[in-house]
Design a protein around this motif. Sequence first.
Motif, short mmCIF file in Angstrom:
data_model
loop_
_atom_site.label_atom_id
_atom_site.label_comp_id
_atom_site.label_asym_id
_atom_site.label_seq_id
_atom_site.Cartn_x
_atom_site.Cartn_y
_atom_site.Cartn_z
N ALA A 193 0.74 -1.27 0.12
CA ALA A 193 0.02 0.15 0.11
C ALA A 193 0.88 1.43 -0.09
O ALA A 193 0.79 2.17 -0.69
N LEU A 194 2.04 1.19 0.77
CA LEU A 194 2.68 2.23 0.91
C LEU A 194 3.54 2.69 -0.59
O LEU A 194 3.95 3.74 -0.79
N ARG A 195 4.19 1.44 -1.08
CA ARG A 195 4.74 1.62 -2.35
C ARG A 195 3.75 2.21 -3.48
O ARG A 195 4.11 3.07 -4.40
N ALA A 196 2.56 1.60 -3.58
CA ALA A 196 1.57 2.25 -4.50
C ALA A 196 1.26 3.57 -4.21
O ALA A 196 1.21 4.56 -5.27
N CYS A 197 1.30 4.20 -2.98
CA CYS A 197 0.84 5.49 -2.43
C CYS A 197 2.23 6.39 -3.01
O CYS A 197 2.17 7.27 -3.68
N LEU A 198 3.36 5.78 -2.74
CA LEU A 198 4.61 6.65 -3.29
C LEU A 198 4.75 6.96 -4.73
O LEU A 198 4.95 7.89 -5.20
N ALA A 199 4.17 5.66 -5.46
CA ALA A 199 4.27 5.94 -6.90
C ALA A 199 3.11 7.03 -7.52
O ALA A 199 3.35 7.38 -8.44
N ARG A 200 2.07 6.97 -6.78
CA ARG A 200 0.89 7.67 -7.08
C ARG A 200 1.09 9.12 -6.71
O ARG A 200 0.70 10.03 -7.38
N GLU A 201 1.68 9.30 -5.60
CA GLU A 201 1.55 10.68 -5.02
C GLU A 201 3.12 11.38 -5.30
O GLU A 201 3.05 12.70 -4.88
N GLY A 202 3.88 10.57 -5.45
CA GLY A 202 5.11 11.21 -5.66
C GLY A 202 5.91 11.24 -4.04
O GLY A 202 5.59 10.74 -3.16
N ASP A 203 6.93 12.33 -3.98
CA ASP A 203 7.38 12.68 -2.97
C ASP A 203 6.45 13.19 -1.72
O ASP A 203 5.62 13.73 -1.79
N ILE A 204 6.90 12.35 -0.60
CA ILE A 204 5.99 12.78 0.72
C ILE A 204 7.14 13.38 1.55
O ILE A 204 8.15 12.77 1.67
N VAL A 205 6.56 14.22 2.52
CA VAL A 205 7.73 14.80 3.57
C VAL A 205 7.41 14.15 4.85
O VAL A 205 8.46 14.30 5.84
N GLY A 206 6.33 13.68 5.25
CA GLY A 206 6.11 12.89 6.45
C GLY A 206 5.09 11.73 6.38
O GLY A 206 4.32 11.63 5.59
N LEU A 207 5.49 10.99 7.46
CA LEU A 207 4.70 9.78 7.70
C LEU A 207 4.35 9.42 8.92
O LEU A 207 5.09 9.53 10.06
N TYR A 208 2.98 9.11 9.18
CA TYR A 208 2.46 8.58 10.65
C TYR A 208 1.82 7.45 10.41
O TYR A 208 0.84 7.27 10.09
N ASN A 209 2.54 6.63 11.35
CA ASN A 209 2.24 5.42 11.39
C ASN A 209 1.33 5.05 12.63
O ASN A 209 1.81 5.19 13.77
N ILE A 210 -0.13 4.94 12.62
CA ILE A 210 -1.01 5.01 13.77
C ILE A 210 -1.07 3.57 14.33
O ILE A 210 -0.92 3.38 15.72
#
Length: 341
Positions: free
Chosen positions: A238-255
């Motif tokens: 899910a995270l790999r697909a998100c990075l491919a879709r959204e591009g760079d992200i600056v922050g991640l919060y794992n609940i």
Amino acid sequence: MRPTIYDVARAAGVGLATVDRVLNDRPGVRAATAERVKAAVDRLGFVRDASAAALARKRVDTLAFLIPDGPSDFMHRLEAEAREAGRRLAGRRVNLDIRPVPPFDGDALAAALRALDLETVAGVALVATEGAAVKAELARLGAAGIPVVTLVSDAPTYPRHRYVGIDNVAAGRTAGSLLGQFLGGKAGKIVVVAGSMLVRDHVERRMGFDQVILSQFPGLQASVTLEGRDEREATREALRACLAREGDIVGLYNIGAGHEGIVDVLEALPAERRPVVVAHELNDVTRAALQGGLIHAVINQDAGHEIRSAIRVLRSLIDGTPLSEGQETIRIEIYLRDNLP
């Protein structure tokens, strides 16, 4: 000297059997006599020794603990702490009946509650999953006079007597504040990773996180939520697909959990593309990720404290004895690489 049942009987002018009936709400005592006994209890400051009373009646209190048995390391620790507590209580007329249930599954939790024998169970602690069937089973326990405590994840609109765990909204706010300050005014997207948004602790953490990000860090956008059911592979993909879709992200919060899947993705990224990460629960994976700079802060709760508190709360509800409220507060702990225990 603490007043005893003998002192109460002497002060009320009655026999020990009468005092015992009044203290245990059993019939056979005239109203005026019962009032005289209660007045003597109040006047002397008598506090009932629940353990001695249980021993005298040869009573064993069975406390059922329903704990998710999925991939979450924290839930494994919770179960291990419950089993250790059960060993410590052996011989003290308390039996812990620990029952694993599938995570994020309201129907399975309801079935586990339905399987409890109301004649033998004295109290119940569970990690709540919301659903109509769960609510109905908790109502059945309440009607039978069996106290219920929720652990880690609450269900405040359901029939339960008390919640034992951290303030999850405050935990989410803490995560938002940490992540925003670590980013130092940088703008960009934040990804929130949850196990499931069907459990209240994850929903409340996301709520608190959004409150802080929206009000204090307007340059940050926490618009993406992924659900990995606390599983390594599902979280990783899910995270790999998100990075491919959204591009760079600056922050991640794992609940929730699923830390291994997140670490898999972070290790594959160039250092300059890795986001600032705040996660929950200190374990072997998050400890190593903190030490290696992949995770920047971990919000932790003490699983052992929660189990011990749940036992004390249930015994207090069963026996009608007071609690030391300060002892039952589960605190939010924050770990950085610099203060690891």
